[in-house]
Design a protein around this motif. Structure first.
Motif, PDB file in Angstrom:
ATOM      1  N   TRP A   1      40.886  40.554  56.241  1.00 19.34           N
ATOM      2  CA  TRP A   1      42.339  40.624  56.080  1.00 19.34           C
ATOM      3  C   TRP A   1      43.021  40.776  57.440  1.00 19.34           C
ATOM      4  O   TRP A   1      44.066  40.167  57.694  1.00 19.34           O
ATOM      5  CB  TRP A   1      42.729  41.791  55.177  1.00 19.34           C
TER       6      TRP A   1
ATOM      7  N   TYR B   1      41.337  48.991  51.922  1.00 18.57           N
ATOM      8  CA  TYR B   1      39.896  48.819  52.123  1.00 18.57           C
ATOM      9  C   TYR B   1      39.379  49.696  53.257  1.00 18.57           C
ATOM     10  O   TYR B   1      38.256  50.206  53.195  1.00 18.57           O
ATOM     11  CB  TYR B   1      39.580  47.342  52.382  1.00 18.57           C
TER      12      TYR B   1
ATOM     13  N   GLU C   1      39.447  37.628  49.923  1.00 18.72           N
ATOM     14  CA  GLU C   1      39.591  37.615  48.462  1.00 18.72           C
ATOM     15  C   GLU C   1      38.251  37.386  47.777  1.00 18.72           C
ATOM     16  O   GLU C   1      37.937  38.045  46.776  1.00 18.72           O
ATOM     17  CB  GLU C   1      40.596  36.532  48.065  1.00 18.72           C
TER      18      GLU C   1
ATOM     19  N   ALA D   1      36.083  40.482  48.071  1.00 20.27           N
ATOM     20  CA  ALA D   1      36.559  41.546  47.182  1.00 20.27           C
ATOM     21  C   ALA D   1      36.083  41.295  45.759  1.00 20.27           C
ATOM     22  O   ALA D   1      35.669  42.226  45.059  1.00 20.27           O
ATOM     23  CB  ALA D   1      38.082  41.631  47.241  1.00 20.27           C
ATOM     24  N   ARG D   2      36.146  40.043  45.333  1.00 17.24           N
ATOM     25  CA  ARG D   2      35.672  39.722  43.974  1.00 17.24           C
ATOM     26  C   ARG D   2      34.185  39.989  43.815  1.00 17.24           C
ATOM     27  O   ARG D   2      33.721  40.331  42.728  1.00 17.24           O
ATOM     28  CB  ARG D   2      35.971  38.262  43.639  1.00 17.24           C
TER      29      ARG D   2
ATOM     30  N   PRO E   1      33.792  47.486  51.764  1.00 21.55           N
ATOM     31  CA  PRO E   1      35.233  47.515  52.045  1.00 21.55           C
ATOM     32  C   PRO E   1      35.592  47.201  53.491  1.00 21.55           C
ATOM     33  O   PRO E   1      36.582  46.514  53.758  1.00 21.55           O
ATOM     34  CB  PRO E   1      35.635  48.947  51.670  1.00 21.55           C
TER      35      PRO E   1
ATOM     36  N   ILE F   1      35.601  43.469  54.065  1.00 28.24           N
ATOM     37  CA  ILE F   1      36.790  42.848  53.475  1.00 28.24           C
ATOM     38  C   ILE F   1      38.005  43.112  54.361  1.00 28.24           C
ATOM     39  O   ILE F   1      38.802  42.200  54.639  1.00 28.24           O
ATOM     40  CB  ILE F   1      37.025  43.404  52.056  1.00 28.24           C
TER      41      ILE F   1
END
Length: 340
Positions: free
Chosen positions: A127, A139, A111, A114-115, A120, A123
């Motif tokens: 996950w 992503y 998270e 991503a912010r 990608p 990220i």
């Protein structure tokens, strides 16, 4: 260490060394420990805006914790972020994490990354390690798309495969396999292309969507055409047009007509080819310039076959202008070759 070990970082840390390192870290207090635990999972270097929120510390607490860790020689500034002063420190923290705590930190890092607009693929990895592979799918697709844009074909396929492994299904999986067909085509990987076409066909059979069926037919027709199976290409596109008549939009039907026209040209049926190609070109909207240019390319080929070089030059110049403006290198190169 043994025949399979290539790097000292693969070796297990002795329990006594791990315990000594953790005692050194714990002397700095609980906040630095929590922050450094997040940092140990962040990858090669980390930024304070990633590990602070991931460790549930306030901005002030995270800043103080980092200061303590730097003064203790556990981490050091590196570029815009920080790195561990020795990989054993990072590994000791990593090894000591309980499984559920590790997953939680990975999810929080995903998270935070991503912010911050991180890569990608990075990220997605968090996950996945956080036990939420479905969150990684989008992503992985973004990472694949980015790789494809710079012609990193193998990397794009790796990322698309990861998206499928993470659970991409239905239309999303169909789109992934469709993209892989194009990547394999550009990479001259016909076996991979055939596998992706088969996967598309299996998915399309479960969806019952006319637009999906048309897209599959176009991909199959192009594959048959490029393997010199012109009768098969014509049959695939023509049968799809009949089966989908009235069930797809004008542009989709035009895409099938385009493939019919190309196959008819290859079979020497020039008048029929020109009729299909002209009709297809008219049905593509102005916002589909590359499709219109593709029709013009084959109309150019038909004009050459008829010996009308003036008309051929006109069509070819249209294609060159469109493909150059759209930065479509493959089409531009093919048209330059044709023009010469």
């Amino acid at each position: 260490y043994d025949e399979d070990t290539e790097d000292y970082r693969e070796l297990p840390i002795p329990a006594s060394v791990r315990a000594a390192l953790l005692r050194r870290i714990d002397r700095q207090g609980p906040a630095p420990r929590r922050l450094l635990e997040a940092g140990s999972l962040a990858g090669d270097g980390f930024a304070s805006e990633w590990v602070g929120p991931s460790s549930a510390l306030s901005e002030d607490e995270a800043a103080d914790a980092l200061d303590f860790a730097v003064r203790a020689g556990l981490v050091a500034p590196a570029g815009a972020g920080y790195r561990f002063t020795h990989d054993l420190i990072r590994r000791a923290l990593d090894d000591a994490l309980a499984p559920e705590r590790r997953k939680l930190l990975h999810r929080r890092l995903a998270e935070a990354l991503a912010r911050s607009g991180a890569a990608p693929a990075r990220i997605a990895g968090h996950w996945e390690d956080g036990g939420r592979p479905s969150e990684a799918v989008a992503y992985r697709i973004r990472a694949a798309d980015a790789a494809a844009r710079v012609y990193a074909l193998a990397e794009a396929i790796v990322q698309y495969d990861a998206a499928l492994a993470d659970g991409a299904a239905g239309v999303e999986a169909f789109r992934i396999h469709s993209a892989c067909v194009d990547l394999c085509r550009n990479g001259n990987d016909d076996e991979g292309r055939v596998r992706s076409l088969a996967a598309m066909e299996a998915i399309a059979a479960t969806l019952g969507d006319p637009a999906i069926a048309a897209e599959l037919a176009v991909k199959r027709a192009v594959h048959a055409f490029e393997n010199d199976r012109y009768d098969e290409a014509l049959a695939i596109a023509g049968e799809a047009r009949l089966a989908l008549a009235g069930r797809v939009d004008t542009a989709t039907d035009a895409s099938l007509a385009l493939e019919c026209g190309a196959a008819l040209h290859a079979l020497g049926r020039i008048e029929e080819a020109e009729a299909e190609l002209r009709a297809a070109r008219e049905r593509f909207d102005e916002d589909q310039p590359l499709r219109r240019a593709n029709c013009a390319y084959w109309l150019c080929q038909c004009a050459i076959a008829r010996g009308d070089l003036a008309a051929a030059r006109g069509y070819c110049d249209d294609v060159l202008a469109v493909t150059k403006q759209a930065s479509y290198r493959r089409g531009y190169a093919m048209s330059l070759n044709l023009r010469s």
